[in-house]
Design a protein around this motif. Structure first.
Motif, PDB file in Angstrom:
ATOM      1  N   MET A   1       0.850  -1.178   0.000  1.00 14.78           N
ATOM      2  CA  MET A   1       0.000   0.000   0.000  1.00 14.78           C
ATOM      3  C   MET A   1       0.892   1.236   0.000  1.00 14.78           C
ATOM      4  O   MET A   1       1.675   1.462   0.892  1.00 14.78           O
ATOM      5  CB  MET A   1      -0.893  -0.017   1.245  1.00 14.78           C
ATOM      6  CG  MET A   1      -1.834   1.125   1.308  1.00 14.78           C
ATOM      7  SD  MET A   1      -3.013   0.798   2.614  1.00 14.78           S
ATOM      8  CE  MET A   1      -3.104   2.391   3.309  1.00 14.78           C
ATOM      9  N   THR A   2       0.761   2.039  -1.017  1.00 13.27           N
ATOM     10  CA  THR A   2       1.551   3.261  -1.115  1.00 13.27           C
ATOM     11  C   THR A   2       0.665   4.465  -0.835  1.00 13.27           C
ATOM     12  O   THR A   2      -0.527   4.481  -1.149  1.00 13.27           O
ATOM     13  CB  THR A   2       2.169   3.417  -2.519  1.00 13.27           C
ATOM     14  OG1 THR A   2       1.122   3.463  -3.476  1.00 13.27           O
ATOM     15  CG2 THR A   2       3.106   2.265  -2.819  1.00 13.27           C
ATOM     16  N   ILE A   3       1.295   5.471  -0.285  1.00  9.59           N
ATOM     17  CA  ILE A   3       0.588   6.711   0.044  1.00  9.59           C
ATOM     18  C   ILE A   3       0.855   7.713  -1.061  1.00  9.59           C
ATOM     19  O   ILE A   3       1.993   7.958  -1.436  1.00  9.59           O
ATOM     20  CB  ILE A   3       1.079   7.269   1.392  1.00  9.59           C
ATOM     21  CG1 ILE A   3       0.846   6.250   2.514  1.00  9.59           C
ATOM     22  CG2 ILE A   3       0.393   8.581   1.712  1.00  9.59           C
ATOM     23  CD1 ILE A   3       1.406   6.691   3.842  1.00  9.59           C
ATOM     24  N   THR A   4      -0.209   8.288  -1.579  1.00  8.74           N
ATOM     25  CA  THR A   4      -0.037   9.289  -2.632  1.00  8.74           C
ATOM     26  C   THR A   4       0.384  10.622  -2.010  1.00  8.74           C
ATOM     27  O   THR A   4       0.309  10.813  -0.789  1.00  8.74           O
ATOM     28  CB  THR A   4      -1.343   9.486  -3.417  1.00  8.74           C
ATOM     29  OG1 THR A   4      -2.328  10.002  -2.533  1.00  8.74           O
ATOM     30  CG2 THR A   4      -1.818   8.189  -4.044  1.00  8.74           C
ATOM     31  N   ASP A   5       0.815  11.509  -2.853  1.00 12.72           N
ATOM     32  CA  ASP A   5       1.269  12.814  -2.370  1.00 12.72           C
ATOM     33  C   ASP A   5       0.139  13.588  -1.695  1.00 12.72           C
ATOM     34  O   ASP A   5       0.349  14.235  -0.673  1.00 12.72           O
ATOM     35  CB  ASP A   5       1.846  13.640  -3.511  1.00 12.72           C
ATOM     36  CG  ASP A   5       3.209  13.135  -3.955  1.00 12.72           C
ATOM     37  OD1 ASP A   5       3.864  12.432  -3.153  1.00 12.72           O
ATOM     38  OD2 ASP A   5       3.613  13.455  -5.084  1.00 12.72           O
ATOM     39  N   THR A   6      -1.056  13.529  -2.254  1.00 12.81           N
ATOM     40  CA  THR A   6      -2.170  14.264  -1.650  1.00 12.81           C
ATOM     41  C   THR A   6      -2.515  13.700  -0.277  1.00 12.81           C
ATOM     42  O   THR A   6      -2.810  14.455   0.646  1.00 12.81           O
ATOM     43  CB  THR A   6      -3.409  14.239  -2.554  1.00 12.81           C
ATOM     44  OG1 THR A   6      -3.756  12.886  -2.846  1.00 12.81           O
ATOM     45  CG2 THR A   6      -3.165  15.003  -3.841  1.00 12.81           C
ATOM     46  N   GLU A   7      -2.475  12.387  -0.137  1.00 10.71           N
ATOM     47  CA  GLU A   7      -2.749  11.778   1.168  1.00 10.71           C
ATOM     48  C   GLU A   7      -1.673  12.172   2.170  1.00 10.71           C
ATOM     49  O   GLU A   7      -1.962  12.460   3.334  1.00 10.71           O
ATOM     50  CB  GLU A   7      -2.826  10.255   1.044  1.00 10.71           C
ATOM     51  CG  GLU A   7      -4.036   9.753   0.303  1.00 10.71           C
ATOM     52  CD  GLU A   7      -3.986   8.252   0.045  1.00 10.71           C
ATOM     53  OE1 GLU A   7      -2.896   7.667   0.149  1.00 10.71           O
ATOM     54  OE2 GLU A   7      -5.040   7.679  -0.237  1.00 10.71           O
ATOM     55  N   ARG A   8      -0.433  12.193   1.718  1.00  8.01           N
ATOM     56  CA  ARG A   8       0.669  12.567   2.599  1.00  8.01           C
ATOM     57  C   ARG A   8       0.521  14.027   3.040  1.00  8.01           C
ATOM     58  O   ARG A   8       0.709  14.348   4.212  1.00  8.01           O
ATOM     59  CB  ARG A   8       1.999  12.367   1.877  1.00  8.01           C
ATOM     60  CG  ARG A   8       3.203  12.591   2.778  1.00  8.01           C
ATOM     61  CD  ARG A   8       4.507  12.317   2.085  1.00  8.01           C
ATOM     62  NE  ARG A   8       4.571  10.935   1.635  1.00  8.01           N
ATOM     63  CZ  ARG A   8       5.110  10.543   0.489  1.00  8.01           C
ATOM     64  NH1 ARG A   8       5.643  11.427  -0.340  1.00  8.01           N
ATOM     65  NH2 ARG A   8       5.148   9.274   0.147  1.00  8.01           N
ATOM     66  N   ILE A   9       0.154  14.877   2.120  1.00  6.89           N
ATOM     67  CA  ILE A   9      -0.032  16.288   2.450  1.00  6.89           C
ATOM     68  C   ILE A   9      -1.183  16.462   3.436  1.00  6.89           C
ATOM     69  O   ILE A   9      -1.078  17.208   4.411  1.00  6.89           O
ATOM     70  CB  ILE A   9      -0.264  17.119   1.170  1.00  6.89           C
ATOM     71  CG1 ILE A   9       1.021  17.172   0.350  1.00  6.89           C
ATOM     72  CG2 ILE A   9      -0.748  18.525   1.495  1.00  6.89           C
ATOM     73  CD1 ILE A   9       0.858  17.758  -1.031  1.00  6.89           C
TER      74      ILE A   9
END
Length: 102
Positions: free
Chosen positions: A1-9
């Motif tokens: 499961m990878t975290i997208t940039d928007t989720e990280r932000i």
């Protein structure tokens, strides 16, 4: 499961908001305590004592500019800029050197 940039932000922003809320809550609890007030006053006095020479030097170095700026806005407010330009050409140069549009 990878975290997208928007989720990280979004996650970083939520963490920041939680941190700020906790800091505000903590401040609200201690702001009226005698110990906090005394420490804050002492910190302010120390800062003032440490930096008053810097403030004095900065004021003295900017004295001509501040005076010219004050006079410029006075003459501008009274709609007499032409008189100011005739009377104080040296102040015009000071203002132009600091990027005040005349």
């Amino acid at each position: 499961m990878t975290i997208t940039d928007t989720e990280r932000i979004e996650r970083i922003l939520q963490q920041y908001e939680k941190k700020r809320a906790k800091e505000k809550e903590r401040y609200q609890l201690i702001k009226d305590t005698e110990d906090f007030v005394m420490k804050n006053r002492q910190r302010a006095k120390d800062h003032y004592e440490k930096n008053k020479d810097k403030k004095r030097d900065k004021y003295n170095s900017d004295k001509d500019f501040l005076n010219a700026k004050s006079q410029y806005y006075y003459y501008k407010k009274t709609d007499r800029l032409d008189i100011f330009k005739e009377k104080y050409p040296n102040k015009i140069e000071i203002l132009k050197s600091r990027n005040i549009n005349i």
